[in-house]
Design a protein around this motif. Structure first.
Motif, PDB file in Angstrom:
ATOM      1  N   TYR A  95       0.814  -1.244  -0.131  1.00  0.00           N
ATOM      2  CA  TYR A  95      -0.153  -0.038   0.108  1.00  0.00           C
ATOM      3  C   TYR A  95       0.796   1.065  -0.172  1.00  0.00           C
ATOM      4  N   ALA A  97       0.799   5.260   1.016  1.00  0.00           N
ATOM      5  CA  ALA A  97       0.148   6.133   1.944  1.00  0.00           C
ATOM      6  C   ALA A  97       0.645   7.513   2.139  1.00  0.00           C
ATOM      7  N   ALA A 107       1.081   2.773  10.731  1.00  0.00           N
ATOM      8  CA  ALA A 107       0.002   3.322   9.763  1.00  0.00           C
ATOM      9  C   ALA A 107      -1.040   4.049  10.288  1.00  0.00           C
ATOM     10  N   TYR A 110      -1.523   7.917   9.163  1.00  0.00           N
ATOM     11  CA  TYR A 110      -1.377   8.419   7.601  1.00  0.00           C
ATOM     12  C   TYR A 110      -2.740   8.751   7.498  1.00  0.00           C
ATOM     13  N   TRP A 113      -4.783   6.471   1.738  1.00  0.00           N
ATOM     14  CA  TRP A 113      -4.245   5.277   1.410  1.00  0.00           C
ATOM     15  C   TRP A 113      -4.728   4.794  -0.192  1.00  0.00           C
TER      16      TRP A 113
END
Length: 123
Positions: A95, A97, A107, A110, A113
């Motif tokens: 992914y 981001a 994560a 973020y 995405w």
């Protein structure tokens, strides 16, 4: 807002290479720090690499240091992940981001995405 679309995933043999791309639309990509994460089945999302807004600073997860390289082209609104010496344990959905502040290893920080691209490394 910014929209992110990853591409470049696929099936590759161990030891091979892939280059992932992430195309951004909406706000200029230069306003965001960017990261690549990956998630394998049954595992948490893992930080792979990050790059600062101006591209000067890069960060890597321990498992990919020396094998992966993150780069960005703000003029093209693109971010890349060059992956070399791939291993079966690199198999995951990758992914892209974007973070409005700075590169984060978590994560949860973020803001935006992409939908992810599958990378499968066969032994």
């Amino acid at each position: 807002q910014v929209q992110l679309v990853e591409s470049g995933g696929g099936l590759v043999q161990a030891g091979g290479s892939l280059r992932l791309s992430c195309a951004a639309s909406g706000r200029p990509l230069s306003t965001y720090a960017l990261g690549w994460f990956r998630q394998a089945p049954g595992k948490e999302r893992e930080f792979v690499a990050g790059v600062s807004r101006n591209g000067v600073f890069t960060y890597y997860g321990d498992s990919v240091k020396g094998r992966f390289t993150i780069s960005r082209d703000n003029a093209k609104n693109m971010v890349y992940l060059e992956m070399n010496s791939l291993k079966p344990e690199d198999t995951a959905v990758y992914y892209c981001a974007a973070d409005r502040a700075a590169v984060e290893f978590n994560a949860a920080w973020y803001d935006y995405w992409g939908q992810g691209t599958q990378v499968t490394v066969s032994s």
